[in-house]
Design an enzyme around this catalytic site. Structure first.
Site, PDB file in Angstrom:
ATOM      1  N   ASP A 270       0.924  -1.081  -0.064  1.00  0.00           N
ATOM      2  CA  ASP A 270      -0.112  -0.062  -0.195  1.00  0.00           C
ATOM      3  C   ASP A 270       0.982   1.410  -0.109  1.00  0.00           C
ATOM      4  O   ASP A 270       2.089   0.967   0.264  1.00  0.00           O
ATOM      5  CB  ASP A 270      -0.953  -0.117   0.964  1.00  0.00           C
ATOM      6  CG  ASP A 270      -2.023   0.857   0.898  1.00  0.00           C
ATOM      7  OD1 ASP A 270      -2.311   1.608   0.080  1.00  0.00           O
ATOM      8  OD2 ASP A 270      -3.126   1.052   1.870  1.00  0.00           O
TER       9      ASP A 270
HETATM   10  C1  BGC Z   1      -4.947   3.204   0.037  1.00  0.00           C
HETATM   11  C2  BGC Z   1      -5.083   2.388  -1.057  1.00  0.00           C
HETATM   12  C3  BGC Z   1      -5.040   2.831  -2.348  1.00  0.00           C
HETATM   13  C4  BGC Z   1      -3.753   3.642  -2.475  1.00  0.00           C
HETATM   14  C5  BGC Z   1      -3.530   4.282  -3.626  1.00  0.00           C
HETATM   15  C6  BGC Z   1      -3.828   3.991  -0.074  1.00  0.00           C
HETATM   16  O1  BGC Z   1      -3.817   5.219   0.732  1.00  0.00           O
HETATM   17  O2  BGC Z   1      -4.951   2.666   1.362  1.00  0.00           O
HETATM   18  O3  BGC Z   1      -6.181   1.409  -0.808  1.00  0.00           O
HETATM   19  O4  BGC Z   1      -5.008   1.690  -3.531  1.00  0.00           O
HETATM   20  O5  BGC Z   1      -3.694   4.790  -1.437  1.00  0.00           O
HETATM   21  O6  BGC Z   1      -4.048   5.386  -3.840  1.00  0.00           O
END
Ligand code: BGC
Length: 729
Positions: A270
């Site tokens: 993530d």
């Molecule tokens: C989130 C993810 C997301 C990623 C990219 C993160 O803050 O937890 O779910 O895919 O950002 O935007």
């Protein structure tokens, strides 16, 4: 509607499986051959992602070939014909970053919890196929969906992105969404692995949970989703699990995911979830996402090169990382069907029908004393609050999709992430006016006395209660915010025919529930939510949604009345062993608590009757067969649920959902339904033997209308049986 797996389907499944295996082997060997030709620098390039949104504060401009204002980008390698990876959020549709000057107009599905509330497997797949098509035509080949964290915490600010509290329901629905997305020859990403079940202190909270409980709850949901949808990638989460960060968690990534389940795809971090180079690489992370902007350091760039050169990370491990990325891209057709941006080809009109169909089946009629459906006799309707004159609410954060027509209500909610608060321009009031001859009057509800006065003068009052939730924040409580409980009470006092329509991220408390004539949970209903709500209220659609999560009376009934942690980086511990695998209705059953509304609950404008329940357990496979008949006045869809419960064996809770079906029936029509129970749902995990064990026992198979509404039950005796960790053999 999709039938439970019938024997006739088995031959077809075997054929598909053979084709899939051939496809996977081909992908593996093509990926192996590429890895053999790659230089160290090229390999590193494959496992290191860039953020694809400008970050002026950090003086960062994304690579020019990336899709503007999107989540991520991994450059391709032209000499080897390896395409770039273009990554988009998320599970409800193609998102745009909040700073994008002119956000991409795209179709938003209802929230994930809403799709789960349909209990309709076909809709989960079709929604996935639709948003995957928009992703593809927007130039993306990796979609950061489906979201799947079990609803362990009803206040979790991201529950709207997920699929509720039951591992079978959530895993199946999200798995099918993934399958739909990947039918567009792009990769889907199941996330956030794992136990990212609260947003409070999400960057560092340590989720503590014993192995058996872990495998019987959140991990079971992920395993079912992976078996069902075969996602090309898995996103590891921010939090820690039993001490180690999820993205450098040997047990989770190498042990459970890649080892026990035999997962062949890649694990991406993530955004900000990677904390190391050597540990992360060794313990199972395959690709760092947006390292430069979100992580403390770009761990999988120069530092990984160095770690490979000095032998801290074996070259064989880097090869494995690259191989996993490439085989997933190849297996899903990304190499053979390159994406390119064709925004003009996105059929927003056709997709509006897809999201509306989902929303219509997602809406749950929680209570109805007969006021609904609205009849032609209703001459005047007061609509109160929730900006129902303008549109419908959506959830905030990285998954935010912007619909056609921009923001129906500008300048609401916080400006900063996870804002803005987005209302889609799909007005329930306008749609209702199109379906009804009644005189409809709107007030915003800010003046309680004026709202009550209007309600008193109208035949029916409809109050819209909203709860905006978003990524990075848990809801402060289960209560509707901004004094809406008091408003609803006042309106309901003024007019006995008060209908409450809720647009919430998840469960909320309802101190006014006895006063309301009807309560409708519409979730965040997506870009065509307005007509969906209006059609349910008028009976053009007979509601058939059922709760995928328990609605508690209050926080006092929860395993953790107060959520652990405060600031995002607090290194707190969340003791998930309090409830262990007894998540949601299982906790309520075990603690003998009566919820406000039970898991599985959902009313209809018609009635269903059940007969002829028969249960077989030949070969240890439990199968329930029964007849459902529509005995009411109107066509409608039922969701018969089958729960299983052992006589003597101790489970985490008295019963588990074993299966369900969704059956559409005309008035008077009857259908025979067959539900097969996944044997793991009858088993207890044995950590010493690393196996699932079904104990010899008598098992009750309970046909029900909700977790608290059994209608018939039969017993089956099962012999002892073990089941391997890779799934059902
Ligand atoms: C989130 C993810 C997301 C990623 C990219 C993160 O803050 O937890 O779910 O895919 O950002 O935007």
């Amino acid at each position: 509607m999709r039938k439970s797996l019938a024997l006739a389907g088995a031959a077809m499944l075997a054929l598909t499986m053979t084709a899939l295996t051939a496809k996977a082997e081909d992908a593996d060997s093509r990926a192996d051959a590429l890895v053999r030709q790659m230089t160290l620098a090229e390999k590193i390039q494959m496992v290191y992602g860039y953020y694809a949104t400008p970050s002026p504060g950090k003086n960062y401009t994304p690579p020019p070939e990336s899709v503007p204002y999107s989540a991520g980008f991994v450059p391709g390698i032209a000499r080897l014909n390896i395409p770039a990876q273009t990554e988009t959020d998320a599970g409800l549709g193609v998102a745009s970053h909040r700073t994008m000057p002119d956000p991409r107009p795209r179709t938003a599905l209802p929230s994930g919890i809403a799709t789960a509330a349909t209990w309709n497997r076909d809709l989960a797949y079709e929604g996935g196929a639709m948003i995957g098509n928009e992703a593809r035509l927007s130039g993306f080949n990796v979609q950061l969906a489906g979201g799947l964290n079990l609803l362990r915490e009803p206040r979790n600010g991201r529950n709207f992105e997920y699929a509720g509290e039951d591992p079978l329901l959530a895993g199946t629905m999200v798995g099918l969404q993934i399958k739909g997305i990947q039918s567009n020859h792009i990769v889907a990403t199941v996330k956030h692995f794992a136990f990212n079940d609260q947003e409070t202190s999400r960057m560092a909270v340590d989720a503590r949970i014993g192995e058996g409980a872990a495998r019987t709850s959140d991990l079971m949901a992920f395993q079912i989703a992976i078996e069902t949808g075969d996602p090309g990638s898995v996103m590891c989460s921010y939090n820690r699990v039993n001490g180690a960060y999820a993205c450098e968690n040997d047990w989770l990534l190498n042990g459970v995911l890649k080892g026990d389940w035999g997962y062949k795809g890649y694990v991406m971090s993530d955004w900000g979830a990677d904390h190391s180079t050597v540990e992360a690489a060794k313990f199972g992370l395959d690709q760092e996402s947006a390292g430069l902007i979100f992580d403390k350091a770009p761990y999988f760039n120069a530092a990984l090169t160095e770690a490979v050169e000095n032998g801290h990370v074996p070259m064989a491990r880097l090869d494995d990382m690259v191989q996993r990325v490439l085989r997933s891209l190849i297996a899903n057709g990304v190499f053979d069907n390159p994406v390119s941006r064709k925004d003009a080809e996105i059929d927003l009109d056709a997709h509006a029908a897809v999201t509306q169909a989902d929303a219509e089946e997602a809406i749950v009629l929680l209570k109805n004393n007969g006021v609904l459906p609205l009849t032609p006799g209703v001459k005047s309707i007061a609509i109160i609050g929730g900006h129902a004159d303008k549109g419908v609410l959506s959830g905030g954060g990285s998954s935010q999709v912007y619909g056609r027509g921009g923001l129906a209500v500008p300048n609401e909610g916080p400006n900063a992430f996870p804002g803005p608060m987005v209302f889609y321009p799909s007005s329930p009031m306008a749609a209702l006016q199109g379906l009804s001859q009644a005189k409809i009057t709107y007030v915003d509800g800010k003046d309680t006395a004026a709202a009550a006065k209007l309600a008193a003068q109208s035949d029916v009052a409809i109050v819209f209660g909203t709860q905006w939730t978003g990524e990075s924040l848990d809801a402060p409580s289960l209560s509707l915010p901004n004094g809406q409980d008091a408003l609803i009470s006042a309106v309901a006092k003024a007019n006995k025919r008060t209908v409450v329509v809720l647009e919430t991220g998840g469960p909320v408390s309802m101190p006014w529930v006895k006063q309301a004539a009807a309560v409708v949970e519409a979730w965040y209903p997506g870009t065509s939510g307005g007509p969906a709500i209006a059609r349910v209220l008028t009976g053009a659609v007979n509601p058939s949604g059922h709760l995928p999560a328990t609605f508690p009376v209050s926080e006092a009934q929860l395993p953790r009345p107060v959520i652990d942690g405060k600031d995002p980086h607090d290194r707190v511990t969340a003791n998930y062993d309090i409830e262990g695998a007894a998540v949601g209705y299982k906790w309520f059953d075990r603690q003998k608590l009566t919820p406000l509304f039970a898991f599985g609950h959902g009313l209809s404008y018609t009635r269903f009757a059940y007969s002829d329940l028969k249960v077989e357990g030949a070969g240890g496979m439990v199968r329930a067969t029964f007849t459902v008949r529509n005995v009411g006045p109107m066509a409608g869809a039922d969701v018969p649920q089958v729960y299983v419960s052992p006589a003597k064996t101790v489970w985490e809770a008295p019963k588990r959902l074993g299966g369900w079906d969704k059956v559409m029936l005309q008035p008077g029509e009857a259908k025979t339904v067959s539900v097969t129970v996944d044997p793991r749902l009858l088993a207890v995990y044995d950590p010493a033997g690393k196996t699932w064990r079904i104990a010899e026992d008598d098992y009750s198979v309970i046909l029900s209308q909700s977790a608290l509404a059994p209608v018939a039950s039969a017993k089956v005796h099962l012999p002892a049986r073990s089941i391997g960790l890779k799934g059902i053999d």
